[in-house]
Enzyme design. Structure first.
Site, PDB file in Angstrom:
ATOM      1  N   LYS A  99       8.610   7.927   9.426  1.00  0.00           N
ATOM      2  CA  LYS A  99       7.457   7.067   9.138  1.00  0.00           C
ATOM      3  C   LYS A  99       7.500   5.982  10.201  1.00  0.00           C
ATOM      4  O   LYS A  99       8.411   5.152  10.198  1.00  0.00           O
ATOM      5  CB  LYS A  99       7.580   6.477   7.745  1.00  0.00           C
ATOM      6  CG  LYS A  99       6.523   5.423   7.417  1.00  0.00           C
ATOM      7  CD  LYS A  99       6.629   4.954   5.965  1.00  0.00           C
ATOM      8  CE  LYS A  99       5.606   3.879   5.643  1.00  0.00           C
ATOM      9  NZ  LYS A  99       5.638   3.459   4.234  1.00  0.00           N
ATOM     10  N   GLU A 135       2.671   0.658   7.733  1.00  0.00           N
ATOM     11  CA  GLU A 135       3.067  -0.336   6.724  1.00  0.00           C
ATOM     12  C   GLU A 135       4.260  -1.165   7.185  1.00  0.00           C
ATOM     13  O   GLU A 135       5.214  -1.386   6.436  1.00  0.00           O
ATOM     14  CB  GLU A 135       3.368   0.363   5.388  1.00  0.00           C
ATOM     15  CG  GLU A 135       2.166   1.112   4.842  1.00  0.00           C
ATOM     16  CD  GLU A 135       2.331   1.648   3.421  1.00  0.00           C
ATOM     17  OE1 GLU A 135       3.448   2.057   3.082  1.00  0.00           O
ATOM     18  OE2 GLU A 135       1.330   1.640   2.680  1.00  0.00           O
ATOM     19  N   LYS A 172      -0.564  13.567   4.102  1.00  0.00           N
ATOM     20  CA  LYS A 172      -0.750  13.511   2.645  1.00  0.00           C
ATOM     21  C   LYS A 172      -1.959  14.347   2.236  1.00  0.00           C
ATOM     22  O   LYS A 172      -2.864  14.564   3.036  1.00  0.00           O
ATOM     23  CB  LYS A 172      -0.942  12.063   2.192  1.00  0.00           C
ATOM     24  CG  LYS A 172       0.343  11.234   2.286  1.00  0.00           C
ATOM     25  CD  LYS A 172       0.201   9.856   1.639  1.00  0.00           C
ATOM     26  CE  LYS A 172       1.516   9.079   1.782  1.00  0.00           C
ATOM     27  NZ  LYS A 172       1.478   7.747   1.153  1.00  0.00           N
ATOM     28  N   ASP A 217      -4.336   7.614  -0.329  1.00  0.00           N
ATOM     29  CA  ASP A 217      -2.926   7.486  -0.701  1.00  0.00           C
ATOM     30  C   ASP A 217      -2.661   8.011  -2.110  1.00  0.00           C
ATOM     31  O   ASP A 217      -2.570   7.208  -3.042  1.00  0.00           O
ATOM     32  CB  ASP A 217      -2.516   6.003  -0.614  1.00  0.00           C
ATOM     33  CG  ASP A 217      -1.012   5.832  -0.661  1.00  0.00           C
ATOM     34  OD1 ASP A 217      -0.312   6.845  -0.761  1.00  0.00           O
ATOM     35  OD2 ASP A 217      -0.562   4.674  -0.593  1.00  0.00           O
ATOM     36  N   GLU A 224       3.212   7.627  -8.992  1.00  0.00           N
ATOM     37  CA  GLU A 224       2.919   6.247  -8.602  1.00  0.00           C
ATOM     38  C   GLU A 224       1.540   5.792  -9.059  1.00  0.00           C
ATOM     39  O   GLU A 224       1.386   4.683  -9.551  1.00  0.00           O
ATOM     40  CB  GLU A 224       3.038   6.125  -7.075  1.00  0.00           C
ATOM     41  CG  GLU A 224       2.623   4.764  -6.545  1.00  0.00           C
ATOM     42  CD  GLU A 224       2.741   4.646  -5.032  1.00  0.00           C
ATOM     43  OE1 GLU A 224       3.159   5.617  -4.370  1.00  0.00           O
ATOM     44  OE2 GLU A 224       2.422   3.557  -4.520  1.00  0.00           O
ATOM     45  N   HIS A 265      -8.532   3.912  -5.926  1.00  0.00           N
ATOM     46  CA  HIS A 265      -7.808   2.695  -5.537  1.00  0.00           C
ATOM     47  C   HIS A 265      -8.286   1.459  -6.310  1.00  0.00           C
ATOM     48  O   HIS A 265      -8.529   0.400  -5.740  1.00  0.00           O
ATOM     49  CB  HIS A 265      -7.967   2.452  -4.026  1.00  0.00           C
ATOM     50  CG  HIS A 265      -6.804   1.740  -3.408  1.00  0.00           C
ATOM     51  ND1 HIS A 265      -6.535   0.408  -3.636  1.00  0.00           N
ATOM     52  CD2 HIS A 265      -5.828   2.163  -2.584  1.00  0.00           C
ATOM     53  CE1 HIS A 265      -5.453   0.051  -2.954  1.00  0.00           C
ATOM     54  NE2 HIS A 265      -4.988   1.098  -2.322  1.00  0.00           N
TER      55      HIS A 265
HETATM   56  C1  BDP Z   1       2.512   4.411  -0.705  1.00  0.00           C
HETATM   57  C2  BDP Z   1       3.593   3.747  -1.477  1.00  0.00           C
HETATM   58  C3  BDP Z   1       4.666   3.190  -0.609  1.00  0.00           C
HETATM   59  C4  BDP Z   1       5.146   4.256   0.358  1.00  0.00           C
HETATM   60  C5  BDP Z   1       3.972   4.775   1.135  1.00  0.00           C
HETATM   61  C6  BDP Z   1       4.337   5.921   2.078  1.00  0.00           C
HETATM   62  O1  BDP Z   1       3.018   2.710  -2.247  1.00  0.00           O
HETATM   63  O2  BDP Z   1       5.696   2.737  -1.437  1.00  0.00           O
HETATM   64  O3  BDP Z   1       6.116   3.754   1.213  1.00  0.00           O
HETATM   65  O4  BDP Z   1       3.013   5.283   0.254  1.00  0.00           O
HETATM   66  O5  BDP Z   1       4.009   7.041   1.735  1.00  0.00           O
HETATM   67  O6  BDP Z   1       1.770   5.172  -1.612  1.00  0.00           O
HETATM   68  O7  BDP Z   1       4.907   5.696   3.126  1.00  0.00           O
END
Ligand code: BDP
Length: 707
Positions: free
Chosen positions: A295, A299, A368, A373, A401, A529
């Site tokens: 990754k 983020e 994904k 998400d 989640e 969301h």
């Molecule tokens: C989001 C989550 C986060 C993950 C991120 C990911 O909230 O905790 O780190 O995806 O997939 O849904 O990297």
């Protein structure tokens, strides 16, 4: 004499006591309890008197030990493991055969065949791993009480790398984990091997999972230290006899954090050298190491863009560092730029699509299922079908989640299938996501699928007992994506809960409906969301301020006095243009867009009449009300199966369903009351308006945000 009598009495007592412990769920779907019907046991036992051909490799030994354990339990009599069948018949024979084929077609390396030969049941395949999968397939036949007469079963996996991704941290926490802490006891490793690792490996093997990323994608550099490589190697040693390789998530800046370099620029020779040495070190400790998951520049994680390089520069350098070793690099496409003011929907596509064709052959790009998400329902990610020269890994989330943690009963196979079966039209009609992921559409050698694990240290592994079905279903779909969600639910139910036919029907129907019910009371009509900030639990459609605009709810639902929904047509963000014309045509028109995706792509007036005959507002309210009431139906179905269920397990799920009902009402009230402030219309008949106010619900939700 007295002592003898006491002992005798004790023995009688033990023998007479019915099983008194509750089913704690630890054994998952590998329970192997004695089949209830004696004649049936007898019929199976005739052809399963021994297990032969086990000795040669640790994998074959694992297969025969599992058969011995499983068959002895199911048939209620000892099934010995013998070195070779010799002239004996009436047993199960394991045989690795480099020429093994099925119906004239050579089997894939992991594909198996089970066939009757001279009164023996022969499990064969080209590798010992194939035989291991065949052994579990045979057990499944007995567990689900299928007749063995005329059995000729063969199966090849459709996807090469079938991986669980653990989001587990070195300190034992699990990111987005709701089933206790991590199963990996890093502080005890490598010396102590928790017996749980073996049971975990057995469970994975039984559904064909062949790789495990042990740590969080938000990775600690610690895993690449010599000390942790030793720990990871110890875990690899437990998983190996069960056909699984370990992989590591890597932190891009590791050469700086633990390597003493002052850069992590992928084009810097010292950085390349560091990764090459690290790969060699890893392979020395773990000869079958699977590779890296990354990754990067997502983020807040570091990545090649920190040095003006792109994702391909980073991924390729890492792939080359693997050199002659067998591993692969899975580079995640879950990215969205900081300070986005456009449409987050488009960002991964914009960063990755232009890189198609630029990746090293050892790189797969991990995408994904949907563009935002892991929402309860998303359209398929537009990168599927848009990167034909790159093998794409499908990443789905098993940990719930955004789907009610371990409180809400949601069977995820329908969600995963919806994505796999979506038609991208990349090469004309029938170009499904499944065919892209399994490599058949674009003729890729490499193929992979990843499920973000829902597993933790809870005794029953997944918190919610039905969470186990999601682990199970993921493995089965990874092996064969053509299996239906319903068939998988039947298997799991029979192996885990009960084989009583009426109860099986009731429970499978409950599982099959559960995800659409969850969608109905949380995000109907394509809302997305609108969940609670940061913990992602409960509703918070009013969330208007957060760390970034695309972390709010209002960014996505865009409710106003006119209507609701995100306009992603030409008149709006035009994200629809990322899909093929056939998809654009269907989804771009509010008349033909499936109602389940409507508000993903359209901002529609509250008064707009939908295909159901109701206005948008009325349909929205109806779905929230009927969705929340469907949880009552779920409760009644669970109750109907009660006589066939273990009492402790029954009570556990029944209690969780009570919470689910309470929270479904909470979602319903929060959303109808909030959206009503824009729609300015009454709750449609026959539904009664909520008895609490919007302020009441907000207060409830705020509580969940408190630290
Ligand atoms: C989001 C989550 C986060 C993950 C991120 C990911 O909230 O905790 O780190 O995806 O997939 O849904 O990297």
């Amino acid at each position: 004499m007295l002592l003898r009598n006491v002992l005798l009495l004790l023995l009688c007592l033990v023998a007479a006591t019915p099983r008194s412990w509750a089913d704690d769920g630890y054994r998952l779907w590998l329970k192997y309890d004695k089949l209830p019907n004696a004649a049936e046991r007898q019929a199976y036992a005739q052809g399963m008197q021994f297990v032969a051909g086990s000795g040669a490799t640790p994998v074959l030994r694992a297969a025969s030990a599992e058969l011995q354990r499983g068959l002895s339990g199911l048939l209620g009599q000892p099934v010995p493991v013998v070195a070779a069948a010799g002239s004996r018949t009436g047993g199960v024979v394991l045989r690795v055969d480099a020429q093994a084929n099925a119906g004239g077609q050579p089997l894939k390396p992991e594909g198996y065949r089970i066939v009757k030969e001279k009164n023996n049941l022969v499990i064969t395949g080209r590798t010992d791993r194939a035989v291991l999968y065949g052994a579990f397939a045979l057990l499944r036949q007995v567990q689900t009480r299928q007749p063995l007469v005329g059995l000729n079963l063969s199966s090849n996996p459709r996807i090469n790398f079938r991986l669980l991704n653990h989001w587990d941290n070195p300190n034992g926490t699990v990111e987005r984990g709701y089933a206790g802490s991590s199963i990996w006891q890093w502080y005890e490793l490598p010396e102590r091997l928790d017996p749980r690792y073996t049971d975990y490996a057995r469970a994975n093997a039984s559904i064909g999972i062949n790789g495990v990323v042990v740590n969080n994608v938000n990775a600690s550099a610690r895993y690449l230290s010599a000390e942790y490589i030793g720990k990871v190697a110890a875990v690899a040693g437990v998983l190996r006899p069960y056909g699984q390789r370990v992989y590591l998530s890597v932190m891009w800046a590791a050469p700086k954090v633990i390597g003493g370099l002052n850069t992590a620029d992928p084009l810097d020779p010292a950085v390349k050298q560091w990764w090459t040495a690290k790969s060699d070190e890893l392979y020395k400790a773990i000869p079958d190491f699977g590779g890296f998951l990354v990754k990067a520049n997502s983020e807040g994680e570091p990545g090649p863009q920190d040095y003006g390089r792109n994702h391909a520069d980073g991924a390729n350098m890492l792939a080359q560092s693997l050199g002659r070793h067998e591993g692969v690099v899975m580079w995640r496409a879950f990215v969205y730029k900081a300070n986005s003011n456009g449409d987050r929907f488009k960002e991964a596509y914009e960063e990755f699509q232009p890189l198609d064709g630029k990746f090293d052959p050892k790189v797969l790009v991990q995408v994904k299922n949907g563009p935002i998400d892991f929402q309860a329902r998303e359209p398929f990610h537009p990168l599927f079908g848009a990167m034909p020269r790159t093998p794409l890994v499908l990443e789905v989330q098993l940990t719930q989640e955004y789907l009610g943690f371990a409180t809400h009963l949601v069977y995820l196979a329908p969600l995963i299938k919806e994505c796999l079966e979506a038609d991208t039209y990349a090469k004309g009609s029938g170009s499904t996501v499944a065919k892209i992921v399994d490599g058949s559409l674009d003729k890729h050698e490499l193929s992979a699928i990843a499920g973000v694990a829902n597993i933790g240290s809870d005794r029953n592994w997944t918190g919610h007992p039905v969470g186990q079905a999601n682990w199970y279903a993921f493995g089965r779909l990874a092996w064969d994506h053509t299996l239906s969600a319903d068939v998988i639910a039947q298997e799991w139910t029979k192996m885990t809960l009960t084989t009583e036919p009426a109860a099986v029907r009731t429970l499978v129907n409950l599982l099959d409906q559960s995800r659409s019910i969850y969608v109905r009371y949380t995000v109907p009509l394509g809302l997305h969301h609108i969940m609670g900030e940061s913990i992602h639990y409960g509703p918070q459609p009013w969330l208007a301020k957060a760390g970034r605009p695309d972390w709010t709810a209002v960014y996505y639902h865009k409710a106003d006095s006119i209507g609701l929904g995100f306009d992603r047509t030409k008149g709006g963000s035009n994200a629809l243009a990322l899909y093929r014309p056939e998809v654009q045509q269907e989804w771009g028109n509010a008349q033909t867009c499936p109602l389940s995706y409507l508000l993903w792509f359209h901002h529609l007036p509250w008064t707009q009449r939908l295909s159901t005959g109701r206005t948008l507002w009325n349909e929205l309210a109806t779905r929230y009300y009927t969705g929340a009431d469907s949880v009552l139906w779920m409760q009644s179905q669970w109750a109907a199966a009660k006589p066939a269920l273990d009492p402790a397990l029954y009570a556990d799920v029944a209690a969780r369903l009570q919470t689910q009902r309470k929270e479904a009402l909470w979602w319903r009230d929060a959303c109808v009351l909030y959206f009503q402030t824009f729609a300015k219309q009454p709750i449609p008949a026959p539904f009664a308006p909520p008895t609490r106010s919007l302020a009441d619900v907000k207060q409830l939700v705020q509580l969940y945000q408190l630290k």
